[in-house]
Design an enzyme around this catalytic site. Sequence first.
Site, PDB file in Angstrom:
ATOM      1  N   LYS A 179       8.217  77.088  73.257  1.00  0.00           N
ATOM      2  CA  LYS A 179       7.533  77.206  74.545  1.00  0.00           C
ATOM      3  C   LYS A 179       6.405  78.230  74.388  1.00  0.00           C
ATOM      4  O   LYS A 179       6.634  79.437  74.407  1.00  0.00           O
ATOM      5  CB  LYS A 179       8.482  77.671  75.655  1.00  0.00           C
ATOM      6  CG  LYS A 179       7.815  77.492  77.022  1.00  0.00           C
ATOM      7  CD  LYS A 179       8.219  78.536  78.036  1.00  0.00           C
ATOM      8  CE  LYS A 179       7.424  79.801  77.989  1.00  0.00           C
ATOM      9  NZ  LYS A 179       6.004  79.714  78.348  1.00  0.00           N
ATOM     10  N   GLU A 254       9.559  90.729  69.290  1.00  0.00           N
ATOM     11  CA  GLU A 254       8.399  91.568  68.952  1.00  0.00           C
ATOM     12  C   GLU A 254       7.732  91.889  70.276  1.00  0.00           C
ATOM     13  O   GLU A 254       7.209  91.001  70.945  1.00  0.00           O
ATOM     14  CB  GLU A 254       7.465  90.824  68.001  1.00  0.00           C
ATOM     15  CG  GLU A 254       6.575  91.775  67.209  1.00  0.00           C
ATOM     16  CD  GLU A 254       5.222  92.019  67.851  1.00  0.00           C
ATOM     17  OE1 GLU A 254       5.176  92.604  68.966  1.00  0.00           O
ATOM     18  OE2 GLU A 254       4.215  91.637  67.232  1.00  0.00           O
ATOM     19  N   CYS A 288      -1.002  93.398  69.758  1.00  0.00           N
ATOM     20  CA  CYS A 288       0.226  94.196  69.841  1.00  0.00           C
ATOM     21  C   CYS A 288       0.131  95.456  68.999  1.00  0.00           C
ATOM     22  O   CYS A 288       0.732  96.471  69.321  1.00  0.00           O
ATOM     23  CB  CYS A 288       1.448  93.363  69.453  1.00  0.00           C
ATOM     24  SG  CYS A 288       1.251  92.494  67.904  1.00  0.00           S
ATOM     25  N   GLU A 389       1.732 100.469  77.632  1.00  0.00           N
ATOM     26  CA  GLU A 389       0.656  99.618  77.115  1.00  0.00           C
ATOM     27  C   GLU A 389      -0.331  99.275  78.234  1.00  0.00           C
ATOM     28  O   GLU A 389       0.100  98.896  79.323  1.00  0.00           O
ATOM     29  CB  GLU A 389       1.235  98.279  76.638  1.00  0.00           C
ATOM     30  CG  GLU A 389       1.622  98.214  75.194  1.00  0.00           C
ATOM     31  CD  GLU A 389       1.961  96.777  74.766  1.00  0.00           C
ATOM     32  OE1 GLU A 389       2.476  96.000  75.586  1.00  0.00           O
ATOM     33  OE2 GLU A 389       1.733  96.461  73.598  1.00  0.00           O
TER      34      GLU A 389
HETATM   35  O1  TXE Z   1       3.738  88.648  78.921  1.00  0.00           O
HETATM   36  P1  TXE Z   1       5.150  87.982  78.945  1.00  0.00           P
HETATM   37  P2  TXE Z   1       2.599  88.788  80.009  1.00  0.00           P
HETATM   38  C1  TXE Z   1       2.544  92.775  76.778  1.00  0.00           C
HETATM   39  C2  TXE Z   1       1.284  93.414  77.325  1.00  0.00           C
HETATM   40  C3  TXE Z   1       1.073  92.669  78.592  1.00  0.00           C
HETATM   41  C4  TXE Z   1       2.493  92.489  79.054  1.00  0.00           C
HETATM   42  C5  TXE Z   1       2.705  91.374  80.056  1.00  0.00           C
HETATM   43  O2  TXE Z   1       1.525  94.776  77.597  1.00  0.00           O
HETATM   44  O3  TXE Z   1       0.314  93.389  79.539  1.00  0.00           O
HETATM   45  O4  TXE Z   1       3.205  92.204  77.884  1.00  0.00           O
HETATM   46  O5  TXE Z   1       2.053  90.204  79.621  1.00  0.00           O
HETATM   47  C6  TXE Z   1       7.176  83.971  78.669  1.00  0.00           C
HETATM   48  N1  TXE Z   1      12.005  84.300  80.392  1.00  0.00           N
HETATM   49  N2  TXE Z   1       2.289  91.752  75.779  1.00  0.00           N
HETATM   50  O6  TXE Z   1       3.154  88.828  81.386  1.00  0.00           O
HETATM   51  O7  TXE Z   1       5.697  87.816  80.304  1.00  0.00           O
HETATM   52  C7  TXE Z   1       5.781  83.594  79.071  1.00  0.00           C
HETATM   53  O8  TXE Z   1       5.773  82.316  79.675  1.00  0.00           O
HETATM   54  C8  TXE Z   1      11.521  83.742  79.271  1.00  0.00           C
HETATM   55  C9  TXE Z   1       2.498  92.120  74.400  1.00  0.00           C
HETATM   56  O9  TXE Z   1       1.591  87.758  79.762  1.00  0.00           O
HETATM   57  O10 TXE Z   1       5.957  88.723  77.956  1.00  0.00           O
HETATM   58  C10 TXE Z   1       5.067  83.645  77.730  1.00  0.00           C
HETATM   59  O11 TXE Z   1       5.315  82.464  76.996  1.00  0.00           O
HETATM   60  N3  TXE Z   1      10.230  83.733  78.946  1.00  0.00           N
HETATM   61  C11 TXE Z   1       2.569  90.947  73.508  1.00  0.00           C
HETATM   62  C12 TXE Z   1       5.753  84.813  77.031  1.00  0.00           C
HETATM   63  O12 TXE Z   1       6.981  85.004  77.710  1.00  0.00           O
HETATM   64  C13 TXE Z   1       9.358  84.326  79.790  1.00  0.00           C
HETATM   65  C14 TXE Z   1       1.678  89.821  73.788  1.00  0.00           C
HETATM   66  C15 TXE Z   1       4.975  86.126  77.062  1.00  0.00           C
HETATM   67  O13 TXE Z   1       4.799  86.505  78.394  1.00  0.00           O
HETATM   68  C16 TXE Z   1       9.800  84.935  80.978  1.00  0.00           C
HETATM   69  C17 TXE Z   1       1.545  89.553  75.211  1.00  0.00           C
HETATM   70  C18 TXE Z   1      11.185  84.911  81.270  1.00  0.00           C
HETATM   71  N4  TXE Z   1      11.698  85.475  82.362  1.00  0.00           N
HETATM   72  C19 TXE Z   1       1.818  90.523  76.146  1.00  0.00           C
HETATM   73  N5  TXE Z   1       8.728  85.458  81.619  1.00  0.00           N
HETATM   74  C20 TXE Z   1       2.737  91.230  72.044  1.00  0.00           C
HETATM   75  N6  TXE Z   1       3.915  91.683  71.617  1.00  0.00           N
HETATM   76  O14 TXE Z   1       1.835  90.998  71.263  1.00  0.00           O
HETATM   77  C21 TXE Z   1       7.650  85.168  80.864  1.00  0.00           C
HETATM   78  N7  TXE Z   1       8.022  84.479  79.747  1.00  0.00           N
END
Ligand code: TXE
Length: 496
Positions: A179, A254, A288, A389
Site C-alpha cells: 500500500k 523506519e 528522513c 521533525e
Molecule cells: O505520514 P504517515 P504523513 C514523517 C514526517 C511527516 C510525518 C507525517 O515528519 O511530517 O511523518 O507525514 C500510511 N495505519 N514522515 O502523515 O501518516 C499512509 O497512507 C496504517 C517521515 O504523510 O506516516 C502512508 O502510506 N497506515 C517519513 C504512510 O502511512 C497508515 C516519510 C505514511 O504516512 C495509517 C513520510 C494508519 N493508521 C513522513 N495512517 C520517513 N521515515 O521518511 C497513515 N498511514
Amino acid sequence: MSNDESPNTLFIDGTWQPAGAGGVREIRSPADGTLVTTVSEGDRNDTERAIHAARRTFDDGTWANTSAWDRGDLLLRVSDILVRDQAEFARAESGDTGKRLVESEQDMADIAACFRYFGKLAGINGGDVVDTGSPDSFSRVRYEPVGVCGMITPWNFPLLQVAWKVAPAIAAGDTFVLKPSELTPSTAILLMRALDEAGLPAGVGNLVLGSGPETGALLAEHRDIDLISFTGGLHTGRSIAASAAATVKKVALELGGKNPNVVFADADFDTAVDYALMAVFLHSGQVCSAGARLVVQDDIHDEFVDELVRRTEKIRIGGPYDEDAETGPLISAAHLEKVSAHVAKAVEEGAVLRTGGRRPEGERYANGHYYLPTVLDEVAQGSYAVTEESFGPVLTVERFTDEDDAVRIANDTHYGLAGAVFSSDVSKAQRVAHRLRHGTVWINDFHPYLPQAEWGGYKQSGIGRELGRAGLGEYQEAKHIHQNLRPQPPRWFDGR
Ligand code: TXE
C-alpha cells in the site's frame, strides 16, 4: 471520493482491476495543482481480497520453494526494465511528488541498483552450518521466507521506499500486499507492471491503493499478515506497532529522524557549508535523513551561520521541469501548513529566524505548496524545534564547545536515524562517529547510502534494518535446525 469510473489501478492476484466500491482519487501536482492522474482507491474489502491472494499463494508453497537463483534473475530483469523505462518512471515520480526531474532520475538509478543488488544477493546464502562441538550431531540454520508481508510506504521517495521492501521480499520468497502513500501512487503502479512483465507469478505481489486508516491499518492488524514493514511518521509507526502486537507479527519500521550535522571548527569551511545546505534543503527537507540540526562549534558559529544564510537566500525554487530550480514544493497543502506551524512555534519558543519562515512571493508559486528555505538560529537544546521533525526546508542551529559537548547535544533526541561529522581531524571524526547514537553516520559527507550497507534507526527511528545483508534478513526467518546423528534412547530413561 467515489466515482462510477474507477480505473484499473489495483493489482490483485495477477489482475488489474478497479476498486470494488468504486472509490477514486485525483492526484494533483504539488508544484501547480494541475491534475496528474486519477486512480482507484481500495477499501477494506479490496485489502482483504489482496491479503487473501497473498496468503493463498504463499501457503501453496510453490513460490517459496522456487529456486532463489530464479527469484534473483527475476529481480535482475526488473532492474533492466527500470533502466529501459527510466524516463517514464522519473516523470511519473516528479508528477506526483513535485520533485525536480533530475532528482527523480537519480532515484530511478538507485532503484534499479537496489533490484540488481537483491537480485544478486538472492541464493548466495541459504543458511549456515553450526558447530555443535560433537561428532554425533549436526546443526544448521536455514533461511526461509517470513510469509506474507504487508508494506506501507510514504510519499517522499515513493518508489525507492517501495523498492527497499519489495526487492528483498521477492529475493527471500515472500508474498506481499503493498500500500503506497495515497498521495503518490503512480510509480508503484508502474513497478507492478514491470514485475508482471518480468514474470512474477500471480498472487505473489499485490497492490492496493488507499488511505492509511482504511487499507494500511488493516494490513497492520490482519492475522494473515506475518510481517508489517512501514516507512513513515513516528506517530503512525507507533499505532502500527500497537496494532501488530495483537497478532504478534514481525514489525519493521523506519520512522524518520532529527538528524544532527556536527561541524567542528577545523572542518574545511566551504565544504561544510555546502554540505550543510544540501543536507537539509535537498527535496525541501522531506528526507528522513535530512540534516535538519546543524550543531556547530562555538568558535566558527557566527561566520558559519552568516555564510549559510547568505547562501540559503540564493537557493532557487521551482517546479519539477524548471531546469534552474534547486529545490521544489512540499507535498501537500496540509504539509505546508504543518511546516509553517512548526516554524511559528519555534520562533515563539525563542528561536531566531535568520531567513525564510514564509512562502515565496510571485505568481509562479501561487498554486504550489512552496515554502522558503529557513534558518533558525540559537535554538535551545531540548526545545520543540530540535526534537520534533518539521520534515520541511527548516534548519536549526545549536552551538557546542568541545567534542564531549558535541556528542551530548547530537545524541539529545529520541530519534536516531542518521548524522554527520565534519572535521579535518580524521581520528576525532571517527571517535565522534562511534559515539553518535544514530544508525548511519557520515564523515565529511551527507546522504550517501549503499544498498550493500545496512540502513535503519536507533531509538524511536525504527525497528529492524533495511538494505545490506540484514535487509534480506528482515524478510527471512532464520531457522535453526539441529539434528541428532546418533539417535538412541535418552539416558535419563535408562532406569527401565
Ligand atoms: O505520514 P504517515 P504523513 C514523517 C514526517 C511527516 C510525518 C507525517 O515528519 O511530517 O511523518 O507525514 C500510511 N495505519 N514522515 O502523515 O501518516 C499512509 O497512507 C496504517 C517521515 O504523510 O506516516 C502512508 O502510506 N497506515 C517519513 C504512510 O502511512 C497508515 C516519510 C505514511 O504516512 C495509517 C513520510 C494508519 N493508521 C513522513 N495512517 C520517513 N521515515 O521518511 C497513515 N498511514
